[in-house]
Scaffold this active site. Structure first.
Site, PDB file in Angstrom:
ATOM      1  N   ARG A   1      29.422  21.415  84.665  1.00 62.28           N
ATOM      2  CA  ARG A   1      30.654  22.176  84.854  1.00 62.28           C
ATOM      3  C   ARG A   1      30.959  22.317  86.338  1.00 62.28           C
ATOM      4  O   ARG A   1      32.111  22.291  86.744  1.00 62.28           O
ATOM      5  CB  ARG A   1      30.537  23.547  84.179  1.00 62.28           C
ATOM      6  CG  ARG A   1      30.682  23.471  82.662  1.00 62.28           C
ATOM      7  CD  ARG A   1      30.317  24.795  81.990  1.00 62.28           C
ATOM      8  NE  ARG A   1      28.890  25.054  82.089  1.00 62.28           N
ATOM      9  CZ  ARG A   1      28.354  26.204  82.457  1.00 62.28           C
ATOM     10  NH1 ARG A   1      29.129  27.232  82.743  1.00 62.28           N
ATOM     11  NH2 ARG A   1      27.035  26.356  82.538  1.00 62.28           N
TER      12      ARG A   1
ATOM     13  N   HIS B   1      21.866  30.272  78.345  1.00 62.71           N
ATOM     14  CA  HIS B   1      22.591  29.240  79.109  1.00 62.71           C
ATOM     15  C   HIS B   1      23.694  28.669  78.223  1.00 62.71           C
ATOM     16  O   HIS B   1      23.454  28.361  77.058  1.00 62.71           O
ATOM     17  CB  HIS B   1      21.622  28.138  79.530  1.00 62.71           C
ATOM     18  CG  HIS B   1      22.178  27.224  80.575  1.00 62.71           C
ATOM     19  ND1 HIS B   1      23.226  26.356  80.329  1.00 62.71           N
ATOM     20  CD2 HIS B   1      21.847  27.052  81.880  1.00 62.71           C
ATOM     21  CE1 HIS B   1      23.505  25.693  81.443  1.00 62.71           C
ATOM     22  NE2 HIS B   1      22.681  26.088  82.400  1.00 62.71           N
TER      23      HIS B   1
END
Ligand SMILES: Cc1cc2nc3c(=O)[nH]c(=O)nc-3n(C[C@H](O)[C@H](O)[C@H](O)COP(=O)(O)OP(=O)(O)OC[C@H]3O[C@@H](n4cnc5c(N)ncnc54)[C@H](O)[C@@H]3O)c2cc1C
Ligand code: SF4
Ligand code: SF4
Ligand code: FES
Lengths: 242, 634
Positions: free
Chosen positions: B276, B260
């Site tokens: 994000r 990740h």
């Protein structure tokens, strides 16, 4: 010399109920502090280098699973979230009171919370069965947010341990229990009637068992708005009593 | 005290979202169900999922035109064509139902606010008018690798709310849960599974549970990377290991390991992709948004494998912030503003405060790619039935159902747990007979004895020997250095050899503590050999796979090779063999022929065979590999 210049002394409650030889006592351990050291790191270091028999519970190590409630210098906190840099260099650790001891710092919160959920029927009492063909029922985002705020309880048990009433009355729903009741009471998907809610909320083991010292509110690591929760339940109790 | 041998209709090993969703389906159909879990179910690692759950409801403006077909395509592209497309299809079609059902169970999903809303998209603050007629429907946020906003979420505590809602159903239905219990051995006769042996983590005692159907729902195994993972300490892969230890059941695609992009440095604690998705940036040490150059189209929201590789490269190139814990980059969410961070990303805000002592509304957050998700696991057919072993099922992260192939999209895992749980639970409910369990208790006694002897043997060892914790640390270093984001033949060859050596070391472990009860050192020592076996299979599969696909990237074979590697790795390991046996099967019938993902590298080695020919050999290839026949659709 440790990297932070501190050597920490841990005094830890020890008792292994599975061992007939074991008697409750305090045991001391010394380790060097390192930067960003949490009690998760410290206790693992003690277990891996000093005493492999030490029992404690951690899972997520990020303050979300609720496994690691413990008394640190007399206050119930999440061990994983507690940084040694915020503590003096003598640190006393005890298991949470109220819950059944598994061993050393490990307590059985799972059984307690399952029983609480069963007693207060902490699930959505839906009127109709789920319809896989239909779109979702609408909900106002503000309300969703309100429910979410109280849904955030991670059942760590810190509040229960701090509560004078929960410490003496096994039947008391306790702060987390009251919060859980409120979470479903404010959810319109739960169709319990006022009379049914009255049963759950308004007895000496429900919101009227609380003597309002708010110790619970100060210790909750998720900062749940417990004050508002009790006010809400009292209002609900009064309105359902009419 | 629990009796030494008990029985139930359905034994579910694992109380996370996948296991519990499966359990309630079987219990609602009237079967007797028992759940085993290392921890109280609500503490399972599903509770830590933050960002969201993918389901193509198409409720907001940026989700307009979304439907299960688009979701399916995104999933196949995300998988780098490694997925079983038929399974991805079943998944995408059922995700909307499963997510709406969670609303019925009480999840307080964030809802659409009709009227003017402000969002951050590709670095710009934009105003979007949500239709009033959509007011109050389930809202979506953007996630990586998707064509539409699709992730349904409850703040940044989606996994927590979902798990609590599903566990509330478990309580409502009165399903028995035995927590602090660890399945350590499957009961089987080589072709049929009859339950499992469980070790009590309160007392250390073993007991056998006979069952008509046994479900492995034990989650991921990120801890084979030691501390270099976002996973909880309990994600040690014991479910996959006990299936592997039968010697018959294969694990699929173990080399497919997801990193990740945004785990905190140094703790490894995750902050969600939703950061994000909601408009956060990645910056290097000079404050430069390098993802805009690297992926002009998707920018920070390319798939995780692609973003993690760009980040690792950026740090190799000297643009990381150097610290004594190694280099990191920055996540910038300051522009999202205090209110957004404290509501929609509240858990992220808290994690930054509690573990780094910083306010993400004011300061940059130090992040680096970290092991996060296990695409590999117990290989099952579309109905969740393990290969080569009747009566054994697997669901959730522990399984290789294989909708994710070589890279899972953010938000697809939570959705998988409830979709697979629902469908496989339904399958079990329909196939488990109403009569008594017809099994010789001999198999249970044998398995029980084996487990007890293993513990006794370890406890009885004397003299000098390695510690289980030392082996764990050595394994973690091998895995992160040699079986990480960038891989090559030399490193992988060394990793395989070193892990082989560590496996031998496991047989020489000597405990320092012999206290009665669960004995935490014994508990871990019993697991470490299994963990090293999983690590070894991961490294060996990665060494053999001489191509790059999804999260598996070989610097010495940088292209995806659809001519030779459009297949799934299967690993079996019999007790007496020194090494696992690796074989391959076709990925499944291709409905979407291999192509460009729309992000990442475009160059690849094309299929040599026409798609029709490939498809013709799938059924036979998978059956030869041990796939059980699938009667009808779910
Ligand atoms: C930090 C983090 C954030 C994430 N965020 C997202 C997200 O936003 N969206 C998304 O889609 N996915 C996300 N994921 C992935 C997703 O959360 C997991 O893949 C998913 O929750 C796994 O669910 P599960 O039910 O398969 O396993 P888990 O929830 O891990 O449950 C496993 C269960 O098995 C039990 N168990 C294990 N071994 C044994 C044994 N031997 N015997 C008995 N019981 C055993 C455990 O006690 C536990 O109850 C995230 C993952 C992490 C680590
Ligand atoms: S306010 Fe009530 S619930 Fe909270 S600690 Fe005091 S008595 Fe317990
Ligand atoms: S209310 Fe707070 S302190 Fe109490 S159990 Fe829940 S999270 Fe823990
Ligand atoms: S380990 Fe999960 S809350 Fe501390």
């Amino acid at each position: 010399m440790s990297e932070t210049g501190r050597r920490l002394t841990f005094e830890i409650f020890r008792f292994n109920p599975q061992d007939p030889e074991s008697k409750p006592h305090m045991q001391s351990f010394e380790i060097d502090e390192v930067p960003y050291m949490s009690l998760f790191m410290a206790l693992n270091e003690i277990r891996e280098t000093l005493d492999p028999s030490l029992q404690f519970d951690f899972a997520c190590r990020s303050a979300i699973c609720g496994s690691c409630g413990m008394m640190v210098n007399g206050k119930p906190v999440l061990g994983c979230r507690t940084q040694t840099s915020d503590l003096p260099d003598r640190i006393r650790l005890h298991p949470l009171p109220v819950f059944k001891l598994v061993g050393d710092l490990s307590v059985d919160t799972g059984t307690w919370f399952r029983e609480m959920a069963e007693k207060s029927e902490a699930w959505v009492h839906a009127e109709k069965a789920f319809d896989p063909e239909a779109i979702e029922d609408r909900m106002d985002d503000e309300l969703a947010q309100q429910i979410y705020d109280s849904d955030r309880c991670i059942e760590c048990g810190c509040c229960i341990s701090s509560c004078g009433v929960a410490n003496v009355n096994d039947e008391f729903a306790g702060p987390a229990g009251l919060n859980r009741i409120a979470r479903f009471a404010m959810d319109p998907r739960d169709t319990r009637s006022d009379e049914e809610w009255f049963e759950v909320i308004s007895n000496e083991n429900g919101v009227f068992g609380c003597i309002g010292m708010m110790a619970c509110h100060d210790v909750c690591p998720k900062e749940l708005p417990l004050l508002e929760v009790y006010a809400y339940l009292r209002r609900k109790a009064l309105s359902t009593a009419l | 005290m629990t009796a030494k041998i008990t029985s139930t209709d359905v034994l579910v090993i694992g109380g996370g979202l996948a296991g519990e969703r499966c359990a309630i389906e079987a219990a609602a159909a009237g079967h007797d169900v028992l759940i085993l879990s290392l921890v109280p179910p609500r503490r399972s690692h599903s509770c830590a999922a933050q960002g969201g759950m993918q389901a193509a409801l198409g409720n907001c403006v940026k989700a307009e035109g979304d439907n299960p077909d688009v979701h399916y395509l995104d999933t196949v592209r995300g998988s780098d064509w490694g997925a079983d497309q038929a399974v991805s299809r079943i998944f995408a079609d059922n995700a909307p139902i499963a997510v709406r059902e969670l609303a019925h169970f009480g999840v307080p999903w964030t809802r659409v606010k009709g009227g003017k809303n402000h969002y951050f998209i590709k670095g710009e603050r934009v105003e979007i008018e949500e239709a009033l007629e959509n007011d109050g429907l389930i809202m979506h946020r953007d996630f990586g690798g998707t064509a539409k906003w699709r992730a349904c979420y409850a703040g940044a505590g989606t996994g927590h709310s979902a798990l609590f809602a599903v566990d509330a159903e478990v309580v409502r239905l009165g399903v028995t849960v035995r927590d602090r219990a660890e399945a350590v051995e499957l009961i089987h006769d080589g072709t049929r599974c009859y339950g499992a042996v469980s070790r009590c983590l309160r007392t250390g005692e073993h007991s056998a549970i006979l069952a008509k159907a046994t479900v492995i729902a034990t989650g991921g195994h990120g801890r084979i990377y030691g501390q270099y993972t976002t996973n909880a300490t309990i994600n040690e892969g014991m479910g996959a290991a006990i299936a592997l230890n039968t010697g018959v059941v294969p694990l699929g695609n173990m080399e497919a390991v997801q990193f990740h992009p945004t785990a905190l440095s140094p703790s490894g604690i995750l902050v969600t992709e939703g950061c994000r998705g909601d408009g956060g940036y990645l910056l290097d040490k000079d404050g430069h948004r390098f993802m805009v150059d690297a992926e002009p189209e998707k920018q920070e929201l390319a798939s995780r494998d692609v973003v993690s590789r760009h980040m690792a490269q950026r740090m190799f190139d000297g643009f990381g912030v150097e610290t004594k814990f190694g280099p990191h980059l920055w996540l910038d969410v300051r522009h999202l503003g205090d209110e957004h961070l404290r509501t929609k990303l509240r858990e992220v805000w808290e994690i930054c405060r509690d573990f780094l002592g910083l306010d993400p509304a004011e300061e940059l957050v130090p992040v680096r790619p970290t092991q996060h998700y296990s695409m590999g696991g117990v290989r099952v057919n579309a109905e969740g039935e393990a290969y080569s072993m009747a009566g054994l099922f697997a669901v959730g992260e522990a399984s290789c159902w294989d909708m994710h192939g070589f890279n899972r999209l953010g938000g697809n895992s939570l959705a998988e747990t409830i979709v697979a749980g629902m469908l496989v639970g339904r399958r079990i409910a329909a196939t488990v007979g109403r009569g008594g369990l017809d099994v010789e208790t001999r198999y249970a006694s044998e398995a029980l004895q084996k487990a007890e002897e293993r513990a006794a043997e370890l406890l009885g060892r004397e003299g000098d020997g390695p510690s289980a914790y030392g082996i764990r640390d050595a394994m973690a270093e091998v895995m992160i250095r040699k079986v990480g984001i960038f891989r090559n033949g030399d490193d992988l060859g060394q990793a395989v050899a070193e892990l082989r050596q560590l496996l031998d070391d496991c047989d020489r472990i000597v405990l320092r503590s012999r206290v009665p009860g669960m004995n935490p050192e014994l508990t871990f020592a019993l697991r470490i050999r299994n963990m090293v076996r999983l690590a070894h299979i991961t490294a060996k599969g990665a060494l053999a796979r001489t191509e790059s696909r999804g999260a598996h990237f070989r610097t010495d074979f940088p292209l995806r090779d659809d001519a030779s590697w459009l297949n799934r790795t299967l690993a079996r390991w019999t007790d007496d063999a020194a090494e696992p046996d690796i074989s391959y099967e076709p990925v499944g019938e291709l409905d979407v022929p291999p192509g460009h993902r729309g992000y990442g590298a475009d160059e690849r080695i094309e299929m040599a065979m026409p798609v029709e020919d490939y498809n013709r050999q799938v059924e036979e290839g998978q059956r030869a590999a041990g796939k059980l026949p699938t009667e009808g659709v779910l």
